[in-house]
Design a protein around this motif. Sequence first.
Motif, PDB file in Angstrom:
ATOM      1  N   ALA A 196       0.828  -1.208   0.000  1.00 54.21           N
ATOM      2  CA  ALA A 196       0.000   0.000   0.000  1.00 54.21           C
ATOM      3  C   ALA A 196       0.862   1.258   0.000  1.00 54.21           C
ATOM      4  N   VAL A 197       1.964   1.236   0.721  1.00 56.05           N
ATOM      5  CA  VAL A 197       2.866   2.396   0.734  1.00 56.05           C
ATOM      6  C   VAL A 197       3.475   2.615  -0.637  1.00 56.05           C
ATOM      7  N   ARG A 198       3.917   1.549  -1.296  1.00 58.59           N
ATOM      8  CA  ARG A 198       4.479   1.696  -2.644  1.00 58.59           C
ATOM      9  C   ARG A 198       3.469   2.350  -3.578  1.00 58.59           C
ATOM     10  N   LEU A 199       2.245   1.875  -3.541  1.00 49.81           N
ATOM     11  CA  LEU A 199       1.201   2.431  -4.412  1.00 49.81           C
ATOM     12  C   LEU A 199       0.896   3.881  -4.066  1.00 49.81           C
ATOM     13  N   ALA A 200       0.875   4.211  -2.773  1.00 51.30           N
ATOM     14  CA  ALA A 200       0.589   5.582  -2.357  1.00 51.30           C
ATOM     15  C   ALA A 200       1.691   6.540  -2.798  1.00 51.30           C
ATOM     16  N   VAL A 201       2.942   6.095  -2.702  1.00 50.75           N
ATOM     17  CA  VAL A 201       4.061   6.944  -3.126  1.00 50.75           C
ATOM     18  C   VAL A 201       3.983   7.223  -4.627  1.00 50.75           C
ATOM     19  N   LEU A 202       3.768   6.191  -5.409  1.00 58.38           N
ATOM     20  CA  LEU A 202       3.670   6.389  -6.856  1.00 58.38           C
ATOM     21  C   LEU A 202       2.468   7.252  -7.217  1.00 58.38           C
ATOM     22  N   ASP A 203       1.381   7.108  -6.464  1.00 56.59           N
ATOM     23  CA  ASP A 203       0.200   7.951  -6.672  1.00 56.59           C
ATOM     24  C   ASP A 203       0.528   9.408  -6.383  1.00 56.59           C
ATOM     25  N   GLY A 204       1.332   9.649  -5.336  1.00 56.13           N
ATOM     26  CA  GLY A 204       1.715  11.017  -4.994  1.00 56.13           C
ATOM     27  C   GLY A 204       2.569  11.682  -6.059  1.00 56.13           C
ATOM     28  N   VAL A 205       3.366  10.884  -6.777  1.00 53.37           N
ATOM     29  CA  VAL A 205       4.165  11.414  -7.881  1.00 53.37           C
ATOM     30  C   VAL A 205       3.279  11.689  -9.095  1.00 53.37           C
ATOM     31  N   ALA A 206       2.425  10.724  -9.421  1.00 55.23           N
ATOM     32  CA  ALA A 206       1.607  10.837 -10.630  1.00 55.23           C
ATOM     33  C   ALA A 206       0.514  11.894 -10.518  1.00 55.23           C
ATOM     34  N   SER A 207       0.059  12.193  -9.296  1.00 61.89           N
ATOM     35  CA  SER A 207      -1.091  13.080  -9.110  1.00 61.89           C
ATOM     36  C   SER A 207      -0.732  14.561  -9.061  1.00 61.89           C
ATOM     37  N   ALA A 208       0.544  14.878  -8.937  1.00 61.25           N
ATOM     38  CA  ALA A 208       0.943  16.279  -8.764  1.00 61.25           C
ATOM     39  C   ALA A 208       0.970  17.026 -10.094  1.00 61.25           C
ATOM     40  N   ASP A 209       0.508  18.266 -10.077  1.00 60.62           N
ATOM     41  CA  ASP A 209       0.517  19.135 -11.254  1.00 60.62           C
ATOM     42  C   ASP A 209       1.735  20.048 -11.263  1.00 60.62           C
ATOM     43  N   SER A 210       2.117  20.497 -12.454  1.00 61.20           N
ATOM     44  CA  SER A 210       3.194  21.474 -12.578  1.00 61.20           C
ATOM     45  C   SER A 210       2.801  22.780 -11.900  1.00 61.20           C
ATOM     46  N   ILE A 211       3.804  23.493 -11.404  1.00 64.00           N
ATOM     47  CA  ILE A 211       3.535  24.795 -10.790  1.00 64.00           C
ATOM     48  C   ILE A 211       4.760  25.682 -10.963  1.00 64.00           C
ATOM     49  N   THR A 212       4.502  26.975 -11.125  1.00 67.68           N
ATOM     50  CA  THR A 212       5.566  27.970 -11.218  1.00 67.68           C
ATOM     51  C   THR A 212       5.385  28.977 -10.096  1.00 67.68           C
ATOM     52  N   THR A 213       6.454  29.218  -9.360  1.00 66.80           N
ATOM     53  CA  THR A 213       6.452  30.203  -8.287  1.00 66.80           C
ATOM     54  C   THR A 213       7.658  31.117  -8.476  1.00 66.80           C
ATOM     55  N   ALA A 214       7.839  32.042  -7.542  1.00 63.68           N
ATOM     56  CA  ALA A 214       8.997  32.934  -7.590  1.00 63.68           C
ATOM     57  C   ALA A 214      10.303  32.154  -7.448  1.00 63.68           C
ATOM     58  N   ALA A 215      10.215  30.933  -6.927  1.00 56.63           N
ATOM     59  CA  ALA A 215      11.430  30.115  -6.753  1.00 56.63           C
ATOM     60  C   ALA A 215      11.756  29.296  -8.006  1.00 56.63           C
ATOM     61  N   GLY A 216      10.845  29.270  -8.981  1.00 55.02           N
ATOM     62  CA  GLY A 216      11.120  28.512 -10.208  1.00 55.02           C
ATOM     63  C   GLY A 216       9.920  27.699 -10.633  1.00 55.02           C
ATOM     64  N   THR A 217      10.139  26.860 -11.665  1.00 55.63           N
ATOM     65  CA  THR A 217       9.094  25.997 -12.186  1.00 55.63           C
ATOM     66  C   THR A 217       9.387  24.562 -11.781  1.00 55.63           C
ATOM     67  N   PHE A 218       8.350  23.897 -11.283  1.00 56.02           N
ATOM     68  CA  PHE A 218       8.449  22.496 -10.898  1.00 56.02           C
ATOM     69  C   PHE A 218       7.480  21.715 -11.790  1.00 56.02           C
ATOM     70  N   PRO A 219       7.968  21.078 -12.850  1.00 56.88           N
ATOM     71  CA  PRO A 219       7.070  20.381 -13.786  1.00 56.88           C
ATOM     72  C   PRO A 219       6.535  19.090 -13.210  1.00 56.88           C
ATOM     73  N   ALA A 220       5.369  18.696 -13.689  1.00 54.80           N
ATOM     74  CA  ALA A 220       4.795  17.405 -13.301  1.00 54.80           C
ATOM     75  C   ALA A 220       5.648  16.282 -13.864  1.00 54.80           C
ATOM     76  N   TYR A 221       5.720  15.182 -13.124  1.00 57.35           N
ATOM     77  CA  TYR A 221       6.468  14.021 -13.603  1.00 57.35           C
ATOM     78  C   TYR A 221       5.621  13.189 -14.563  1.00 57.35           C
ATOM     79  N   GLY A 222       4.327  13.078 -14.266  1.00 56.32           N
ATOM     80  CA  GLY A 222       3.445  12.309 -15.123  1.00 56.32           C
ATOM     81  C   GLY A 222       3.233  10.902 -14.617  1.00 56.32           C
ATOM     82  N   PRO A 223       2.594  10.042 -15.422  1.00 59.50           N
ATOM     83  CA  PRO A 223       2.269   8.680 -15.001  1.00 59.50           C
ATOM     84  C   PRO A 223       3.521   7.891 -14.645  1.00 59.50           C
ATOM     85  N   VAL A 224       3.365   7.000 -13.660  1.00 63.05           N
ATOM     86  CA  VAL A 224       4.480   6.121 -13.262  1.00 63.05           C
ATOM     87  C   VAL A 224       4.016   4.679 -13.278  1.00 63.05           C
TER      88      VAL A 224
END
Length: 316
Positions: free
Chosen positions: A288-316
């Motif tokens: 369950a932890v393995r699946l939750a970690v991969l879900d946390g990577v796949a579910s995040a969207d790209s965002i740009t802030t004053a500190a820079g751009t953090f692109p989404a990784y996409g499906p895993v």
Amino acid sequence: MTSKITDVPEIRVGHVQRIGDGWLSGVTVVLPPPGTVGSVDVRGGGPGTHETDALDPTTLVPTVDAVVLTGGSAFGLITAHGAQRWCEEQGRGFAVPGGVVPIVPAAAIFDLGRGGDITARPDEAMGYEAAAAAAAANEHADVGRGSIGAGTGAVIGRGAFKAGVGTSSITLDGGVVVGALAVVNALGMPFGVSLRQAEPGSTRQVAPPALNTTLVVVATNAVLDPAECKRTASAAHAGLARALSPSHTLADGDTVFALATCAVGLDRSSEQARQVSLITLQSAAADAVRLAVLDGVASADSITTAAGTFPAYGPV
């Protein structure tokens, strides 16, 4: 419907976050029913934690009233005070003359400055709000994923990609459910991808290691004593190692909490049956932890802030 930690009956999750004006951080509270047994296993080399010693199986109080996961590094641990105050107002906690003392362990990820302002970090009020949000959620409610709650400012691969909150659950025979919620903020990358391969763009240089941390809450409705809960937290760390490479580094504060609501008995008809039941449950916790970690990577969207751009990784 996608599996989630709230598939475990009576487990609730609340998220609070702030984005913009220098902010990229938040808080997540996992709220179990009264009487839930809890423990923890801290494996990372750079942890930021609160009240984890109280979860040792040899200590006085075996139960947990809430678990707080927060951004803001060590500064963010003050959010536990807000969740504790909410629990006190509800009469939840260890009974003492004249009142209660809520047991509210917490752990933090390092996300300082990712919104552009290093002083924009969660406070006590956000912890209170996240606890209240968890209590207001319906049983078995869906759980927010990605850049939300404590995962709002989370990244992976030395900041190469955005990550965040992920969740999953596994149902075993006899009505036992094991769920996990992860806040993925790792130095590493999904297993099989090197840090250098992960760098977006062909000319970007690999940054020096940053401060990170993946936080996990594993919950089950099985009857576990404090020592069995501790062993479940320990076994669940295998899920981190299966999902992220590297994991448990000197620059990660990887921490797993385990909660047992003690509603469904395991087969303890013989010593062999007890061992098989526990091994099966603890193996499911790691999955369950393995699946939750991969879900946390796949579910995040790209965002740009004053500190820079953090692109989404996409499906895993």
